[in-house]
Design an enzyme around this catalytic site. Structure first.
Site, short mmCIF file in Angstrom:
data_model
loop_
_atom_site.label_atom_id
_atom_site.label_comp_id
_atom_site.label_asym_id
_atom_site.label_seq_id
_atom_site.Cartn_x
_atom_site.Cartn_y
_atom_site.Cartn_z
N ASP A 278 -4.15 10.11 0.18
CA ASP A 278 -6.35 8.98 -0.58
C ASP A 278 -7.36 10.10 0.50
O ASP A 278 -7.12 10.77 1.37
CB ASP A 278 -6.05 7.80 0.40
CG ASP A 278 -6.89 6.95 -0.12
OD1 ASP A 278 -7.74 7.31 -0.60
OD2 ASP A 278 -7.50 6.63 1.40
N ASP B 296 -11.42 8.30 0.88
CA ASP B 296 -11.29 7.81 1.32
C ASP B 296 -11.32 6.44 2.43
O ASP B 296 -10.07 5.77 2.11
CB ASP B 296 -13.08 6.45 0.61
CG ASP B 296 -13.76 7.49 -0.55
OD1 ASP B 296 -14.44 8.28 0.66
OD2 ASP B 296 -13.28 7.63 -1.56
C1 XBP Z 1 -12.63 4.67 -2.89
C2 XBP Z 1 -13.06 3.66 -3.51
C3 XBP Z 1 -14.29 3.95 -3.71
C4 XBP Z 1 -15.68 4.78 -2.62
C5 XBP Z 1 -16.72 5.28 -3.10
O1 XBP Z 1 -11.23 3.25 -2.26
O2 XBP Z 1 -13.45 2.26 -3.30
O3 XBP Z 1 -15.34 3.68 -4.59
O4 XBP Z 1 -16.24 3.58 -1.55
O5 XBP Z 1 -16.54 5.84 -3.95
P1 XBP Z 1 -9.54 4.64 -2.34
P2 XBP Z 1 -17.49 5.50 -5.77
O6 XBP Z 1 -9.95 5.28 -0.67
O7 XBP Z 1 -8.55 3.81 -2.26
O8 XBP Z 1 -9.46 5.64 -2.96
O9 XBP Z 1 -18.75 5.59 -5.09
O10 XBP Z 1 -17.77 7.54 -5.60
O11 XBP Z 1 -16.14 5.27 -6.28
MG MG Z 2 -8.50 4.98 1.15
#
Ligand code: XBP
Ligand code: MG
Length: 238
Positions: A9, A11
């Site tokens: 993953d 973020d």
């Molecule tokens: C990550 C997210 C993303 C970011 C924003 O979740 O939820 O929406 O917060 O990115 P994960 P965007 O780590 O589970 O993938 O604004 O580009 O959507």
């Molecule tokens: Mg995440």
């Protein structure tokens, strides 16, 4: 089955991008658009239950600014806000603003040296992933990942399994040959629904999430050596 691929993953897992990366980028876009919306640290933590930036803004508007959703071109307005948010986020990354979390670079290096295949499964926008890898890991790091599954490439974002199922298909591997590394309950649910063995590394916003179903829950990847992850994978996956 032996471990053949690591699926990361982004973020919260590779880097703490949410609180001081995505959140201020959303706020900058709101300000530029003349919207009174502001997401403070706690509000943003609650909003993270909705994955995907466009989906998160729509969810917020439904609760706090329903009139916004009555605009004639609301889909276009959300897309424009999101594009501006992405511009702000990318410039923050280009300024070297978001370091990788402890142990991430070492684990990726070990996995490459061991000949494991690498992939990414994320909800965020594709340029956000390649720019983070390029600015915080190495200029050619995006090419180390055989498949990058990101953003709107699948219809349903995490916690739906779509992104992991899409990746497994691209990799041509069964789930038990892979190990997913996630930081949130939504990410874990997505991976587990695709039958992937999953290790969790908790992040700022997810320490209190429910991680039932994870092979292991670690505070970070600082001590996580590939050999240990492979062992956890083998023991719990046999
Ligand atoms: C990550 C997210 C993303 C970011 C924003 O979740 O939820 O929406 O917060 O990115 P994960 P965007 O780590 O589970 O993938 O604004 O580009 O959507
Ligand atoms: Mg995440």
């Amino acid at each position: 089955m032996s471990l053949q691929a690591l699926i990361f993953d982004v973020d919260g897992t590779l880097a703490e991008t949410e609180r001081d990366g995505h959140r201020p980028a959303f706020n900058a876009a709101f300000r530029n658009a003349g919207l009174p919306w502001r997401w403070d640290v706690d509000t943003y933590g609650e909003l993270l239950s909705v994955t995907g930036g466009k989906e998160r803004m729509r969810h917020f508007a439904e609760r706090h600014d329903p009139a916004f959703l009555l605009r004639a071109n609301v889909d276009q307005a959300i897309r424009a806000l999101h594009a501006d948010k992405t511009r702000h986020y990318l410039s923050l990354l280009e300024a070297g603003g978001i370091p990788l979390r402890p142990g991430v670079a070492a684990l990726i290096a070990e996995a490459r040296a061991a000949g494991l295949r690498l992939a990414i499964a994320t909800t965020t926008t594709p340029e956000n992933v390649t720019t983070l890898l390029r600015t915080s890991l190495a200029p050619d790091a995006p090419s180390w990942f055989e498949v990058i599954g990101a953003g709107d490439i699948v219809p349903n974002k995490k916690p739906a399994p779509d992104i992991y199922l899409w990746l497994l298909d691209k990799l041509g591997l069964p789930p038990e040959a892979c190990l997913a590394i996630e930081d949130s309950a939504n990410g874990l649910k997505s991976a587990v629904a695709a039958r992937l063995p999953t290790v969790v590394t908790t992040s700022i916003y997810t320490a209190h999430d429910d991680f039932t179903g994870a092979l292991s829950v670690l505070p970070d990847l600082g001590q996580a050596r590939l050999s240990e992850l492979a062992l956890i994978h083998r023991i719990k996956n046999s």
